[in-house]
Scaffold this motif. Structure first.
Motif, PDB file in Angstrom:
ATOM      1  N   VAL A 239     -18.451   0.548 -18.665  1.00  0.00           N
ATOM      2  CA  VAL A 239     -18.736   1.941 -18.334  1.00  0.00           C
ATOM      3  C   VAL A 239     -17.863   2.371 -17.154  1.00  0.00           C
ATOM      4  O   VAL A 239     -17.364   3.493 -17.112  1.00  0.00           O
ATOM      5  N   LEU A 240     -17.619   1.442 -16.225  1.00  0.00           N
ATOM      6  CA  LEU A 240     -16.763   1.776 -15.078  1.00  0.00           C
ATOM      7  C   LEU A 240     -15.369   2.172 -15.555  1.00  0.00           C
ATOM      8  O   LEU A 240     -14.796   3.170 -15.115  1.00  0.00           O
ATOM      9  N   GLU A 241     -14.808   1.381 -16.489  1.00  0.00           N
ATOM     10  CA  GLU A 241     -13.475   1.722 -17.000  1.00  0.00           C
ATOM     11  C   GLU A 241     -13.490   3.088 -17.679  1.00  0.00           C
ATOM     12  O   GLU A 241     -12.520   3.844 -17.586  1.00  0.00           O
TER      13      GLU A 241
ATOM     14  N   ASP B 129     -27.837  -0.280 -12.746  1.00  0.00           N
ATOM     15  CA  ASP B 129     -27.003  -1.410 -13.170  1.00  0.00           C
ATOM     16  C   ASP B 129     -25.627  -1.279 -12.517  1.00  0.00           C
ATOM     17  O   ASP B 129     -25.345  -0.278 -11.870  1.00  0.00           O
ATOM     18  N   LEU B 130     -24.801  -2.296 -12.702  1.00  0.00           N
ATOM     19  CA  LEU B 130     -23.419  -2.214 -12.247  1.00  0.00           C
ATOM     20  C   LEU B 130     -22.604  -1.566 -13.365  1.00  0.00           C
ATOM     21  O   LEU B 130     -22.659  -2.020 -14.509  1.00  0.00           O
ATOM     22  N   ALA B 131     -21.810  -0.541 -13.015  1.00  0.00           N
ATOM     23  CA  ALA B 131     -21.008   0.130 -14.042  1.00  0.00           C
ATOM     24  C   ALA B 131     -19.971  -0.825 -14.632  1.00  0.00           C
ATOM     25  O   ALA B 131     -19.636  -0.746 -15.806  1.00  0.00           O
ATOM     26  N   CYS B 132     -19.477  -1.768 -13.811  1.00  0.00           N
ATOM     27  CA  CYS B 132     -18.441  -2.680 -14.303  1.00  0.00           C
ATOM     28  C   CYS B 132     -19.026  -3.827 -15.124  1.00  0.00           C
ATOM     29  O   CYS B 132     -18.304  -4.630 -15.690  1.00  0.00           O
ATOM     30  N   HIS B 133     -20.359  -3.888 -15.178  1.00  0.00           N
ATOM     31  CA  HIS B 133     -21.030  -5.017 -15.817  1.00  0.00           C
ATOM     32  C   HIS B 133     -21.785  -4.566 -17.075  1.00  0.00           C
ATOM     33  O   HIS B 133     -22.599  -5.281 -17.620  1.00  0.00           O
TER      34      HIS B 133
ATOM     35  N   ARG C  15     -17.612   4.699  -6.645  1.00  0.00           N
ATOM     36  CA  ARG C  15     -17.187   3.642  -5.734  1.00  0.00           C
ATOM     37  C   ARG C  15     -16.996   2.364  -6.547  1.00  0.00           C
ATOM     38  O   ARG C  15     -17.839   2.014  -7.373  1.00  0.00           O
ATOM     39  N   CYS C  16     -15.880   1.675  -6.363  1.00  0.00           N
ATOM     40  CA  CYS C  16     -15.696   0.407  -7.068  1.00  0.00           C
ATOM     41  C   CYS C  16     -14.623  -0.405  -6.367  1.00  0.00           C
ATOM     42  O   CYS C  16     -13.850   0.113  -5.561  1.00  0.00           O
ATOM     43  N   SER C  17     -14.593  -1.707  -6.680  1.00  0.00           N
ATOM     44  CA  SER C  17     -13.544  -2.534  -6.105  1.00  0.00           C
ATOM     45  C   SER C  17     -13.191  -3.671  -7.055  1.00  0.00           C
ATOM     46  O   SER C  17     -12.180  -3.634  -7.733  1.00  0.00           O
ATOM     47  N   CYS C  18     -14.059  -4.674  -7.176  1.00  0.00           N
ATOM     48  CA  CYS C  18     -13.690  -5.906  -7.894  1.00  0.00           C
ATOM     49  C   CYS C  18     -13.592  -5.744  -9.407  1.00  0.00           C
ATOM     50  O   CYS C  18     -12.844  -6.433 -10.060  1.00  0.00           O
ATOM     51  N   ARG C  19     -14.367  -4.845  -9.974  1.00  0.00           N
ATOM     52  CA  ARG C  19     -14.484  -4.636 -11.430  1.00  0.00           C
ATOM     53  C   ARG C  19     -14.925  -5.898 -12.155  1.00  0.00           C
ATOM     54  O   ARG C  19     -14.634  -6.092 -13.326  1.00  0.00           O
ATOM     55  N   ALA C  20     -15.571  -6.795 -11.463  1.00  0.00           N
ATOM     56  CA  ALA C  20     -15.979  -8.062 -12.079  1.00  0.00           C
ATOM     57  C   ALA C  20     -17.372  -8.492 -11.631  1.00  0.00           C
ATOM     58  O   ALA C  20     -17.672  -9.675 -11.571  1.00  0.00           O
ATOM     59  N   ALA C  21     -18.211  -7.540 -11.278  1.00  0.00           N
ATOM     60  CA  ALA C  21     -19.611  -7.821 -10.926  1.00  0.00           C
ATOM     61  C   ALA C  21     -19.748  -8.780  -9.751  1.00  0.00           C
ATOM     62  O   ALA C  21     -20.649  -9.610  -9.708  1.00  0.00           O
ATOM     63  N   ILE C  22     -18.829  -8.663  -8.801  1.00  0.00           N
ATOM     64  CA  ILE C  22     -18.883  -9.555  -7.641  1.00  0.00           C
ATOM     65  C   ILE C  22     -19.109  -8.791  -6.329  1.00  0.00           C
ATOM     66  O   ILE C  22     -19.854  -9.216  -5.466  1.00  0.00           O
ATOM     67  N   CYS C  23     -18.460  -7.615  -6.211  1.00  0.00           N
ATOM     68  CA  CYS C  23     -18.480  -6.944  -4.910  1.00  0.00           C
ATOM     69  C   CYS C  23     -19.710  -6.075  -4.686  1.00  0.00           C
ATOM     70  O   CYS C  23     -20.057  -5.755  -3.558  1.00  0.00           O
ATOM     71  N   GLY C  24     -20.373  -5.653  -5.757  1.00  0.00           N
ATOM     72  CA  GLY C  24     -21.587  -4.852  -5.610  1.00  0.00           C
ATOM     73  C   GLY C  24     -21.341  -3.392  -5.275  1.00  0.00           C
ATOM     74  O   GLY C  24     -22.251  -2.689  -4.856  1.00  0.00           O
ATOM     75  N   SER C  25     -20.109  -2.885  -5.489  1.00  0.00           N
ATOM     76  CA  SER C  25     -19.804  -1.496  -5.104  1.00  0.00           C
ATOM     77  C   SER C  25     -20.269  -0.465  -6.112  1.00  0.00           C
ATOM     78  O   SER C  25     -20.505   0.680  -5.754  1.00  0.00           O
ATOM     79  N   CYS C  26     -20.331  -0.839  -7.404  1.00  0.00           N
ATOM     80  CA  CYS C  26     -20.387   0.181  -8.457  1.00  0.00           C
ATOM     81  C   CYS C  26     -21.786   0.404  -9.021  1.00  0.00           C
ATOM     82  O   CYS C  26     -21.932   0.787 -10.175  1.00  0.00           O
ATOM     83  N   GLY C  27     -22.831   0.186  -8.202  1.00  0.00           N
ATOM     84  CA  GLY C  27     -24.194   0.439  -8.674  1.00  0.00           C
ATOM     85  C   GLY C  27     -24.395   1.902  -9.027  1.00  0.00           C
ATOM     86  O   GLY C  27     -24.058   2.785  -8.241  1.00  0.00           O
TER      87      GLY C  27
HETATM   88  S1  FES Z   1     -16.802  -3.051  -9.018  1.00  0.00           S
HETATM   89 FE1  FES Z   1     -17.472  -4.793  -7.928  1.00  0.00          FE
HETATM   90  S2  FES Z   1     -19.451  -5.110  -8.757  1.00  0.00           S
HETATM   91 FE2  FES Z   1     -18.709  -3.499  -9.991  1.00  0.00          FE
END
Ligand code: FES
Ligand code: SF4
Ligand code: SF4
Lengths: 354, 306
Positions: free
Chosen positions: A34-36, A72-76, A52-64
């Motif tokens: 969904v983030l993409e 949920d996380l948009a990147c997840h 807001r986003c950064s890692c795009r891999a469900a690690i940084c926690g930015s994209c809630g």
């Molecule tokens: S962009 Fe880092 S957790 Fe979604």
């Protein structure tokens, strides 16, 4: 490639306009996130979309965010999954709840989430004297806190916490899970102080309404509510902290009433939760004050024959033989040297091993 | 269908009309109730908070008793909180043979053992999954035409979704709506259907607790519901018994009747409101009774309050 439609919640505080919904069509493979999708809409249609986003891999926690009403996380979250669980085929994305919106899908984590995290002193207060080299701790002790350490500070649990919805001062799931991370750490020197602080705070561990929202919200399996229950267990049982919020008294009264009768005797539970775990509790001033303030409800219930005086004075209970079995179970389990806590997050399931 | 029946504590204590109405309607649905009268309180999450192994052992004892109940297809409960608390224990018991053996060791002194494979379903799940909505529909003699009903599930029966077996094939978090429609009623959508009634913190933070109840009741009023229906007696306590106090906390009149699930089903099956114990509620179910004008005379609700 497939076509998806996103319905994004837009809000720009500088415009002076109210928030509104806006639809964007995107083309991506169904397994993309969904983030993409949001980023494609931002790149192709409207660069002003705030996310807001950064890692795009469900690690940084930015994209809630909230997707179809759930945090949920948009990147997840895969696009096809999100579409399937939408109400009308359009993937709905809005900012998280319980926090002020800065712009579009970006919430003010600082105003709520981080403030609460700092509230629980989120660092180790080491035992003195500090050893010359590393602390040596038993492996199991650290395994025990791994679940709370898995938190990526995304705020999804805070977004949908139902206690926070009515009591914004509630310390909340993420911060309390963080508190357990240190209360459960044998190297920390302030277990009692931390627990006393969180038990006595009217918006602390006893303000959680046990609604399971944070368990379902968390993308990392932290189960904040379970960590809160462990904090209560330690505060009430192990450190015998009798808090001003009736938390410990309520639990103790419940547990001992079931031990005595086999069934819950609610007519006794209320006074004992306020007055302490004794049949005389209802005559204590704190309990009497509470019962008087509840009087309109109880008087009405009596009027409707909902609560009969007999129910108050003659509690329902199991037959003597069954009460004896229940009591023996209590004695066996509570008589153990160490409390057994089977945690599936740590132990896994049998079928996972085969 | 013969079921090992766990009524719970509250349904025989503060909300006796719940157990009473279930017993009334069971024969009309061909459900034979074999009461688990030796079983203990599920712990409502509080015993698990105190000591998880204690809750697991007490509930394993209940499951073992259910497995002994001859000729029963499954175990049935009538309380969201029992469902959630028992499912949590069952999840742990089923996850590990080693842990199960440890619990069974404690039960062995009384000749009991829990084996995996017991199905424990709330009456709501049983209606949809075992009986089926078509079958239920065919038994309706007094459809709830024009009755607007708001579902209120109770946290324990909808979360966590995986533990409670909620998936695309079993949308258990939508069953109340399906049942209301099968009974001929209209579902009222409002914000609070899957939220918390606030009961667990009523003795710890009364204000926050009643704010939750008051908010959801108010949302249901605003959405035009005639009444709410819930499978959870603890939710019923905060939504009905405490409604006068909730009204004070949120500063508005609510007057929203809250029905237990078996009561709503019973009305559609033609049972009279008084036999279902509707007069026992704190909030008079006037909107419901008006609708069944033919039986209004049977309702002996005192006129005071409401
Ligand atoms: S962009 Fe880092 S957790 Fe979604
Ligand atoms: S279980 Fe407690 S902490 Fe978690 S969302 Fe509910 S009220 Fe908040
Ligand atoms: S506990 Fe889970 S949901 Fe809450 S902030 Fe941490 S990772 Fe996010």
């Amino acid at each position: 490639m497939a076509e998806f439609t996103l319905r994004l919640r837009r809000y720009d505080p500088e415009s002076g306009d109210a928030a509104y919904w806006e639809e964007h069509t995107i083309d991506l493979e169904p397994h993309r996130s969904v983030l993409e999708g949001i980023l494609q809409a931002k790149n192709r249609d409207d660069g002003s979309i705030g996310i807001r986003c950064s890692c795009r891999a469900a690690i940084c926690g930015s994209c809630g965010v909230r997707i179809n009403g759930r945090p949920d996380l948009a990147c997840h979250t895969h696009l096809d999954h999100a579409k399937k669980h939408s109400s009308d085929g359009v993937i709905e994305v809005e900012p998280m709840g319980n926090m002020p919106v800065i712009k579009d899908l970006i919430v003010d984590m600082e105003a709520v989430h981080w403030k609460k995290i700092r509230r629980v002193t989120p660092w180790l207060i080491p035992k003195q004297p500090v050893p010359e080299r590393e602390y040596v701790v038993p492996r199991e002790a650290m395994v025990d806190v791994t679940q709370s350490m898995a938190c990526i500070q995304c705020g999804a649990c805070v977004s949908d916490c139902l206690s926070m919805e009515v009591d914004p001062e509630f310390i909340g799931p993420a911060a309390l899970a963080k508190a357990y991370r240190f209360v459960g750490d044998p190297r920390d020197d302030q277990h009692f102080e931390r627990l006393q602080d969180l038990a006595e705070d009217p918006h602390g561990i006893y303000d959680c309404t046990h609604c399971f929202q944070c368990i379902d919200a968390c993308p990392k399996g932290v189960a904040p509510m379970s960590q809160i229950m462990r904090l209560r267990r330690l505060a009430g049982n192990d450190f015998a902290i009798e808090d001003r919020n009736n938390g410990e008294r309520h639990e103790a009264a419940f547990v001992s009433l079931v031990k005595q009768y086999g069934l819950l005797n609610e007519a006794e539970l209320l006074p004992r939760s306020y007055g302490g775990d004794t049949p005389l509790a209802k005559f204590k001033p704190s309990a009497a004050a509470e019962l008087t303030s509840s009087l309109p409800a109880i008087a009405k219930a009596l009027l409707r024959r909902k609560v009969t005086p007999a129910a108050v004075f003659k509690p329902h209970k199991l037959a003597p033989a069954d009460r004896a079995e229940v009591k023996r179970i209590y004695e066996t389990v509570e008589g153990r040297d160490e409390r057994v806590e089977f945690n599936i997050y740590i132990s896994g399931r049998d079928e996972d091993l085969t | 269908m013969k079921v090992a029946y766990w009524p719970g504590c509250v349904s025989r204590g503060f909300t006796p009309e719940l157990h009473g109405s279930m017993a009334k309607i069971a024969p009309l649905l061909d459900i034979e109730l074999v009461a688990l009268d030796r079983a203990s309180c599920c712990g409502a999450g509080v015993i698990a908070e105190h000591n998880p192994e204690l809750a697991d052992t007490l509930n394993a004892r209940t499951f073992a008793l259910a497995q002994q109940a001859e000729g029963t297809a499954l175990m049935m409960n009538i309380c969201s909180t029992c469902q959630g608390a028992q499912s949590e224990c069952q999840e742990r018991l089923d996850a590990s043979a080693e842990y199960r053996a440890k619990i069974n060791e404690t039960l062995a002194a009384d000749g009991l053992t829990y084996e995996t494979g017991l199905s424990n379903k709330n009456f709501l799940w049983l209606l949809v999954e075992e009986m089926g909505l078509d079958e239920l529909r065919s038994r309706v003699v007094r459809p709830l035409t024009d009755l607007r009903v708001g579902p209120f599930y109770g946290c324990y029966i909808v979360r966590p979704v995986t533990r409670l077996g909620i998936d695309d094939a079993h949308p258990r978090d939508a069953y109340l709506g399906q049942v209301i429609e099968a009974l001929g009623g209209t579902v009222t959508d409002y914000a609070g259907a899957h939220k918390c009634c606030g009961f667990p913190i009523i003795t710890m933070n009364k204000d926050a607790s009643l704010k939750q109840a008051g908010r959801h009741l108010g949302d249901a009023v605003d959405a035009g519901a005639d009444c709410l229906v819930t499978p959870c007696p603890l939710c019923h306590l905060n939504l009905d018994l405490q409604q006068p106090l909730a009204e004070r906390v949120v500063g508005r009149d609510l007057g929203m009747p809250v029905l237990h699930l078996p009561q709503l089903v019973g009305l559609a099956l033609g049972v009279s409101p008084s036999e279902l114990g509707l007069q026992r509620h704190v909030v008079k179910p006037t909107s419901v009774i008006d609708w069944t004008t033919s039986v209004v005379g049977e309702v002996g609700a005192p006129s005071a309050g409401g």
